[in-house]
Design a protein around this motif. Structure first.
Motif, PDB file in Angstrom:
ATOM      1  N   LEU A 323      52.743  42.222  21.376  1.00  0.00           N
ATOM      2  CA  LEU A 323      51.625  43.128  21.125  1.00  0.00           C
ATOM      3  C   LEU A 323      51.630  43.500  19.645  1.00  0.00           C
ATOM      4  CD1 LEU A 323      49.353  45.039  22.142  1.00  0.00           C
ATOM      5  CD2 LEU A 323      51.149  46.723  22.628  1.00  0.00           C
ATOM      6  N   GLU A 324      50.518  43.253  18.974  1.00  0.00           N
ATOM      7  CA  GLU A 324      50.387  43.564  17.548  1.00  0.00           C
ATOM      8  C   GLU A 324      49.106  44.362  17.321  1.00  0.00           C
ATOM      9  OE1 GLU A 324      52.440  40.095  14.949  1.00  0.00           O
ATOM     10  OE2 GLU A 324      50.491  39.582  15.807  1.00  0.00           O
ATOM     11  N   CYS A 325      49.211  45.442  16.553  1.00  0.00           N
ATOM     12  CA  CYS A 325      48.011  46.216  16.225  1.00  0.00           C
ATOM     13  C   CYS A 325      48.307  47.109  15.019  1.00  0.00           C
ATOM     14  CB  CYS A 325      47.585  47.059  17.419  1.00  0.00           C
ATOM     15  SG  CYS A 325      45.919  47.742  17.248  1.00  0.00           S
ATOM     16  N   ASP A 326      47.351  47.190  14.093  1.00  0.00           N
ATOM     17  CA  ASP A 326      47.501  48.054  12.929  1.00  0.00           C
ATOM     18  C   ASP A 326      46.359  49.055  12.825  1.00  0.00           C
ATOM     19  OD1 ASP A 326      48.809  49.012  10.706  1.00  0.00           O
ATOM     20  OD2 ASP A 326      47.862  47.616   9.315  1.00  0.00           O
ATOM     21  N   SER A 327      45.490  49.075  13.826  1.00  0.00           N
ATOM     22  CA  SER A 327      44.374  50.009  13.844  1.00  0.00           C
ATOM     23  C   SER A 327      44.554  50.973  15.009  1.00  0.00           C
ATOM     24  CB  SER A 327      43.034  49.279  14.000  1.00  0.00           C
ATOM     25  OG  SER A 327      41.986  50.181  14.294  1.00  0.00           O
ATOM     26  N   ALA A 328      44.354  52.271  14.740  1.00  0.00           N
ATOM     27  CA  ALA A 328      44.474  53.267  15.797  1.00  0.00           C
ATOM     28  C   ALA A 328      43.182  53.455  16.574  1.00  0.00           C
ATOM     29  CB  ALA A 328      44.914  54.602  15.200  1.00  0.00           C
ATOM     30  N   ASP A 329      42.142  52.707  16.226  1.00  0.00           N
ATOM     31  CA  ASP A 329      40.889  52.786  16.975  1.00  0.00           C
ATOM     32  C   ASP A 329      41.140  52.267  18.392  1.00  0.00           C
ATOM     33  OD1 ASP A 329      38.366  51.856  18.177  1.00  0.00           O
ATOM     34  OD2 ASP A 329      37.482  52.353  16.247  1.00  0.00           O
ATOM     35  N   PRO A 330      40.843  53.064  19.426  1.00  0.00           N
ATOM     36  CA  PRO A 330      41.135  52.626  20.811  1.00  0.00           C
ATOM     37  C   PRO A 330      40.499  51.295  21.177  1.00  0.00           C
ATOM     38  CG  PRO A 330      40.653  54.974  20.777  1.00  0.00           C
ATOM     39  CD  PRO A 330      40.349  54.461  19.401  1.00  0.00           C
ATOM     40  N   LEU A 331      39.310  51.006  20.642  1.00  0.00           N
ATOM     41  CA  LEU A 331      38.673  49.730  20.954  1.00  0.00           C
ATOM     42  C   LEU A 331      39.447  48.565  20.331  1.00  0.00           C
ATOM     43  CD1 LEU A 331      34.900  50.671  20.595  1.00  0.00           C
ATOM     44  CD2 LEU A 331      36.210  50.339  22.710  1.00  0.00           C
ATOM     45  N   ASP A 332      39.973  48.751  19.117  1.00  0.00           N
ATOM     46  CA  ASP A 332      40.808  47.711  18.510  1.00  0.00           C
ATOM     47  C   ASP A 332      42.103  47.543  19.300  1.00  0.00           C
ATOM     48  OD1 ASP A 332      38.945  47.284  16.498  1.00  0.00           O
ATOM     49  OD2 ASP A 332      39.916  48.674  15.094  1.00  0.00           O
ATOM     50  N   CYS A 333      42.653  48.652  19.774  1.00  0.00           N
ATOM     51  CA  CYS A 333      43.874  48.585  20.581  1.00  0.00           C
ATOM     52  C   CYS A 333      43.613  47.879  21.904  1.00  0.00           C
ATOM     53  CB  CYS A 333      44.421  49.987  20.824  1.00  0.00           C
ATOM     54  SG  CYS A 333      44.966  50.838  19.320  1.00  0.00           S
ATOM     55  N   ASP A 334      42.433  48.082  22.461  1.00  0.00           N
ATOM     56  CA  ASP A 334      42.053  47.388  23.694  1.00  0.00           C
ATOM     57  C   ASP A 334      42.016  45.888  23.467  1.00  0.00           C
ATOM     58  OD1 ASP A 334      41.038  47.537  26.487  1.00  0.00           O
ATOM     59  OD2 ASP A 334      39.239  46.679  25.590  1.00  0.00           O
ATOM     60  N   ALA A 335      41.466  45.482  22.327  1.00  0.00           N
ATOM     61  CA  ALA A 335      41.425  44.055  21.999  1.00  0.00           C
ATOM     62  C   ALA A 335      42.838  43.508  21.809  1.00  0.00           C
ATOM     63  CB  ALA A 335      40.586  43.840  20.741  1.00  0.00           C
ATOM     64  N   ALA A 336      43.721  44.307  21.202  1.00  0.00           N
ATOM     65  CA  ALA A 336      45.098  43.857  20.986  1.00  0.00           C
ATOM     66  C   ALA A 336      45.825  43.672  22.314  1.00  0.00           C
ATOM     67  CB  ALA A 336      45.838  44.864  20.109  1.00  0.00           C
ATOM     68  N   VAL A 337      45.586  44.579  23.262  1.00  0.00           N
ATOM     69  CA  VAL A 337      46.207  44.444  24.585  1.00  0.00           C
ATOM     70  C   VAL A 337      45.692  43.188  25.285  1.00  0.00           C
ATOM     71  CG1 VAL A 337      46.354  45.463  26.889  1.00  0.00           C
ATOM     72  CG2 VAL A 337      46.667  46.899  24.860  1.00  0.00           C
ATOM     73  N   SER A 338      44.399  42.954  25.212  1.00  0.00           N
ATOM     74  CA  SER A 338      43.825  41.749  25.836  1.00  0.00           C
ATOM     75  C   SER A 338      44.405  40.495  25.211  1.00  0.00           C
ATOM     76  CB  SER A 338      42.303  41.762  25.682  1.00  0.00           C
ATOM     77  OG  SER A 338      41.726  42.843  26.386  1.00  0.00           O
ATOM     78  N   ASP A 339      44.597  40.523  23.892  1.00  0.00           N
ATOM     79  CA  ASP A 339      45.179  39.378  23.192  1.00  0.00           C
ATOM     80  C   ASP A 339      46.607  39.126  23.679  1.00  0.00           C
ATOM     81  OD1 ASP A 339      45.318  37.336  21.098  1.00  0.00           O
ATOM     82  OD2 ASP A 339      46.646  38.735  20.054  1.00  0.00           O
ATOM     83  N   ALA A 340      47.389  40.205  23.830  1.00  0.00           N
ATOM     84  CA  ALA A 340      48.771  40.059  24.289  1.00  0.00           C
ATOM     85  C   ALA A 340      48.828  39.508  25.711  1.00  0.00           C
ATOM     86  CB  ALA A 340      49.489  41.404  24.211  1.00  0.00           C
ATOM     87  N   ILE A 341      47.942  39.994  26.576  1.00  0.00           N
ATOM     88  CA  ILE A 341      47.916  39.490  27.954  1.00  0.00           C
ATOM     89  C   ILE A 341      47.540  38.014  27.964  1.00  0.00           C
ATOM     90  CG2 ILE A 341      46.720  39.685  30.177  1.00  0.00           C
ATOM     91  CD1 ILE A 341      46.529  42.702  29.651  1.00  0.00           C
ATOM     92  N   GLY A 342      46.598  37.628  27.099  1.00  0.00           N
ATOM     93  CA  GLY A 342      46.228  36.220  27.007  1.00  0.00           C
ATOM     94  C   GLY A 342      47.379  35.349  26.550  1.00  0.00           C
TER      95      GLY A 342
END
Length: 472
Positions: A323-342
């Motif tokens: 899981l990688e993310c550098d933005s605290a925007d919840p929508l960006d974090c949602d995309a990061a979670v989806s990326d990690a699951i993928g």
């Protein structure tokens, strides 16, 4: 303790089958204390004979409990440093009997830890045990331990549910009274479920991961210098594993979690991405850079037309992603979670093969999210299931967010060094404060139980209740 005897299954392939990627890594480290996981739960007032019969029925239902691991003979003659080849073999249970453990004067937590250290190890025959703790008030607690090769957190709940069902207890029946399991029982179980070994062979038949996934993994490994993500703050000297420190914090009660879910809904995300947003914020506050963490995801997704194929199975249905993310925007974090699951939706061994498998990484940082409310396994609340933790030595940081019907807890394990106690302790306190701040002052945290936030060397608060002797 109920001691089972086993033998090779008639007609089984003499060489067995290849173990999974995670099983091979885990068993390749050899026999050692603390390789197990366990669960305790209350059971109805029935005789040991009936409890033993229920456990035999659980074993009969789960093909995974009828497998053992062995070290491939070729590994013994391989050059030093070569990976251990591990095979899985089918077995049958030939019998079983109750055996007493301990003299009744010792803390059962110590007795259980020693028992599971000795028997629930990767190459155990079998590598699981079912025990019963008798209490002074006449009640009993069952404790099931198994080596991690044969189970995960989801599997523990499956075992509890199945044991109670075979004891005639369902969601509506209650643990305090017992009825025979019949056609109108509140819990109906299929006679058998697929084995984790079948899941491993199914993974081997899957197509190669697409180029974009392989390239994404290559970038992740390059960013980490060929290593897995590490805790972003100093841990001191972790060149060798240290005694563990475990903190368990009550973050929010049930009302607090409901309020937090409302905040997430307003932000257009689910609870996990909102929590990831908090983690990113904490990293920024501590000048720790972007969030990078190993992120376990479950691999129980069945094929088209049978999505629940593995839902009732016992096994290590976990694969690791990042899981990688550098933005605290919840929508960006949602995309990061989806990326990690993928990233975690493809067999890991071929993806990490260029690095010789998952690299051993002192200081590795892993985040786990377990929302028991969403699992398709229901256990009567009166059973009071609890995870029972092994004591280990560690050189990395593992954080678990665990959600149950009574609220959210954060469990953090890290090496016992002065630096780690300072940095990880500060990190976890900030995470808890930020999560609470999202819903306060309207909803507080579990009564503000700050006594639950202290460091607990060795043992954790997730232990077996009672101090009576053990009945085996």
């Amino acid at each position: 303790m109920f001691e089972t005897t086993v033998a090779p299954a008639p007609g089984a392939h003499p060489d067995g089958h290849a173990a999974s990627f995670d099983q091979s890594m885990h068993a390749g480290a050899g026999t050692r204390p603390g390789s197990w996981l366990a669960v305790s739960f209350c059971i109805p007032p029935v005789g040991l004979g009936r409890i033993g019969d229920a456990w035999r029925r659980v074993i009969d239902r789960h093909g995974t409990l009828r497998t053992v691991l062995t070290q491939d003979p070729a590994s013994r003659s391989a050059p030093p440093g070569s990976p251990t080849l591990v095979r899985t073999h089918d077995i049958i249970v030939t019998g079983g009997q109750w055996r007493r453990v301990g003299d009744g004067s010792e803390d059962p937590r110590k007795v259980l830890r020693e028992l599971f250290d000795a028997t629930c190890e990767p190459f155990g025959l079998p590598s699981y045990r079912m025990t019963v703790v008798a209490h002074d008030d006449g009640t009993r607690t069952a404790v099931i331990g198994l080596d991690h090769c044969h189970g995960d957190a989801w599997s523990l709940l499956v075992l509890v549910r199945d044991m109670l069902a075979f004891l005639g207890v369902g969601e509506e029946a209650g643990v305090g009274r017992s009825t025979e399991l019949s056609a109108d029982s509140p819990v109906r179980l299929r006679p058998s479920v697929p084995s984790f070994a079948d899941h491993t062979r199914e993974l081997e038949r899957r197509p190669t991961a697409p180029d974009e996934v392989r390239n994404r993994w290559a970038r992740i490994m390059a960013d980490g210098g060929g290593l897995m993500p590490r805790f972003p703050l100093t841990l001191g000297d972790v060149s060798a594993p240290r005694d563990e420190v475990v903190e368990v914090v009550d973050v929010l009660d049930a009302d607090g979690v409901a309020a937090l879910e409302s905040v997430a809904h307003d932000a257009g995300v689910r609870l996990l991405p909102l929590a990831v947003s908090v983690l990113v914020q904490v990293n920024h506050l501590m000048d720790a850079g972007p969030l990078r963490a190993v992120f376990p995801v479950h691999s129980r997704r069945g094929p088209e037309g049978d999505r629940r194929k593995w839902a009732d199975s016992v096994g290590w249905f976990i694969t690791n992603s990042v899981l990688e993310c550098d933005s605290a925007d919840p929508l960006d974090c949602d995309a990061a979670v989806s990326d990690a699951i993928g990233l975690g939706s493809h067999p890991l061994e071929p993806l990490l093969r260029p690095w010789g498998g998952m690299p051993k990484t002192p200081g590795m940082f892993a985040l786990s999210w377990l929302d028991n409310r969403r699992l398709p396994v229901q256990v009567p609340a009166e059973a009071h299931p609890q995870h029972v933790s092994a004591w280990i030595r560690t050189d990395g940081v593992m954080a678990w967010f665990v959600l149950n019907s009574d609220g959210m807890r954060l469990r953090v394990r890290y090496p016992q060094t002065p630096e780690a106690c300072e940095t990880v302790g500060s990190w976890s306190r900030l995470v808890v404060e930020r999560l609470r701040a999202l819903v306060e002052p309207s909803v507080g945290a579990s009564g503000g139980r700050e006594d639950a936030t202290g460091t607990v060397p060795g043992a954790t608060t997730e232990t077996v209740p009672g101090t009576d002797g053990l009945l085996l």
